[in-house]
Design a protein around this motif. Structure first.
Motif, PDB file in Angstrom:
ATOM      1  N   PHE A  21     -10.892 -18.548 -10.184  1.00  0.00           N
ATOM      2  CA  PHE A  21     -11.825 -17.245 -10.368  1.00  0.00           C
ATOM      3  C   PHE A  21     -12.900 -17.866 -10.875  1.00  0.00           C
ATOM      4  CE2 PHE A  21     -13.760 -14.416 -13.581  1.00  0.00           C
ATOM      5  CZ  PHE A  21     -13.576 -13.229 -12.663  1.00  0.00           C
ATOM      6  N   SER A  22     -14.214 -17.103 -10.078  1.00  0.00           N
ATOM      7  CA  SER A  22     -15.536 -17.476 -10.294  1.00  0.00           C
ATOM      8  C   SER A  22     -16.013 -16.175 -10.768  1.00  0.00           C
ATOM      9  CB  SER A  22     -16.339 -18.292  -9.089  1.00  0.00           C
ATOM     10  OG  SER A  22     -17.537 -18.362  -9.765  1.00  0.00           O
ATOM     11  N   PRO A  23     -16.750 -16.078 -12.018  1.00  0.00           N
ATOM     12  CA  PRO A  23     -17.331 -14.732 -12.299  1.00  0.00           C
ATOM     13  C   PRO A  23     -18.446 -14.322 -11.138  1.00  0.00           C
ATOM     14  CG  PRO A  23     -17.200 -16.060 -14.146  1.00  0.00           C
ATOM     15  CD  PRO A  23     -16.708 -16.847 -13.081  1.00  0.00           C
ATOM     16  N   LEU A  24     -18.637 -12.955 -10.936  1.00  0.00           N
ATOM     17  CA  LEU A  24     -19.662 -12.491  -9.885  1.00  0.00           C
ATOM     18  C   LEU A  24     -21.016 -13.245 -10.218  1.00  0.00           C
ATOM     19  CD1 LEU A  24     -20.047 -10.996  -7.440  1.00  0.00           C
ATOM     20  CD2 LEU A  24     -20.641  -9.119  -8.786  1.00  0.00           C
ATOM     21  N   TYR A  25     -21.346 -13.225 -11.445  1.00  0.00           N
ATOM     22  CA  TYR A  25     -22.711 -13.830 -11.943  1.00  0.00           C
ATOM     23  C   TYR A  25     -22.892 -15.223 -11.502  1.00  0.00           C
ATOM     24  CZ  TYR A  25     -21.762 -15.893 -16.227  1.00  0.00           C
ATOM     25  OH  TYR A  25     -21.149 -17.006 -17.093  1.00  0.00           O
ATOM     26  N   ARG A  26     -21.547 -15.983 -11.586  1.00  0.00           N
ATOM     27  CA  ARG A  26     -21.884 -17.504 -11.176  1.00  0.00           C
ATOM     28  C   ARG A  26     -22.028 -17.414  -9.949  1.00  0.00           C
ATOM     29  NH1 ARG A  26     -19.394 -20.552 -15.237  1.00  0.00           N
ATOM     30  NH2 ARG A  26     -20.591 -20.329 -16.881  1.00  0.00           N
ATOM     31  N   THR A  63     -25.811  -8.162 -13.183  1.00  0.00           N
ATOM     32  CA  THR A  63     -25.452  -9.379 -12.596  1.00  0.00           C
ATOM     33  C   THR A  63     -26.583 -10.728 -12.237  1.00  0.00           C
ATOM     34  OG1 THR A  63     -23.406  -8.150 -11.894  1.00  0.00           O
ATOM     35  CG2 THR A  63     -24.022 -10.365 -10.869  1.00  0.00           C
ATOM     36  N   LYS A  66     -28.111 -12.056 -15.559  1.00  0.00           N
ATOM     37  CA  LYS A  66     -27.135 -12.868 -16.230  1.00  0.00           C
ATOM     38  C   LYS A  66     -27.196 -14.381 -15.410  1.00  0.00           C
ATOM     39  CE  LYS A  66     -22.678 -13.280 -18.514  1.00  0.00           C
ATOM     40  NZ  LYS A  66     -21.320 -12.458 -18.710  1.00  0.00           N
TER      41      LYS A  66
END
Length: 255
Positions: A21-26, A63, A66
């Motif tokens: 899983f990769s957060p959207l902001y990443r 997003t 961040k």
């Protein structure tokens, strides 16, 4: 067309059977970094506004903010009040001094005069190839220089560069430039150092280093090995420096 968001597999992650899983902001951060690496926005230039980037990537402005916050923390971009966000550059003093850690016991830190002793292109020795993550025998550029303080040699640097990234680098080109090395690498070769790892140990001067640093044989020195990386965490420079700390100290800010 907006770039597709990167999948876990595109970053060398697990297979589809066990996705990470990769957060959207990443993911947005990775896309912005890809544009920085590709030269879409040059060092010193502004990047699009948060609103423009949000529309480009079809995500919220929060997003994007961040993602940019993390890029600013890593010194890849710099925010300027009332002006926007700009690509960091080694022309800025703040960035220069992230990589200049030797400070005089008295007086302020400043530019240290330098003298280039050698610049040659050769095949990478095994230890250099290992450090730079290239095959043994691939071309590298070796640079040797002295840094001075009050007309005394203080630092002896041996610098190894990935040859493919620094075609055309010569002793004449180095000597003619008044820019700090990393600024020269950035402006003339398109190679930007964004982070470095260092190893520090105490050593004594051998015959060669004692002669060049004008010290007695066996004098204490600080040995600093630096591996510098550009975008994509690719090593492009391996530096071995010998520091005379009689009148200087090595400073590192921890956060």
């Amino acid at each position: 067309m907006s770039p597709a968001l990167p999948s876990p597999e595109s970053d060398g992650g697990p297979s589809a059977a066990a996705p990470s899983f990769s957060p959207l902001y990443r993911q947005i951060k990775a896309l912005i970094t890809r544009s920085l690496q590709g030269g879409e926005w040059k060092p010193g230039e502004p990047i699009p506004s948060e609103t423009e980037l949000a529309a480009r990537y079809k995500v919220s402005q929060g997003t994007v903010r961040k993602a940019i916050d993390e890029l600013a923390t890593e010194n890849l971009v710099v925010r300027r009040q009332g002006k926007g966000t700009f690509v960091s550059t080694h022309a800025e003093e703040k960035v220069q001094f992230r990589f200049l850690r030797l400070m005089p016991d008295e007086g302020e830190a400043g530019g240290m005069p330098r003298r280039f002793l050698d610049c040659r292109r050769l095949r990478a020795p095994a230890d250099v190839a290992r450090a730079l993550d290239i095959r043994g025998g691939e071309p590298v550029v070796q640079v040797r220089r002295l840094l001075y303080f009050r007309e005394r040699p203080i630092v002896l640097d041996d610098i190894w560069l990935v040859g493919a990234q620094f075609k055309g680098l010569t002793a004449e080109r180095l000597s003619e430039s008044r820019a700090p090395l990393y600024r020269l690498f950035e402006s003339e070769f398109g190679v930007r150092m964004i982070r470095a790892e260092e190893k520090i140990r105490a050593v004594v001067a051998n015959e060669q280093s004692a002669e060049l640093l004008e010290l007695p044989l066996g004098a204490p020195l600080l040995s600093v090995e630096r591996l510098s990386f550009t975008y994509g965490d690719r090593p492009v420079e391996w530096r071995r420096g010998l520091y005379n700390t009689t009148t200087h100290f090595y400073r590192n800010d921890l956060s």
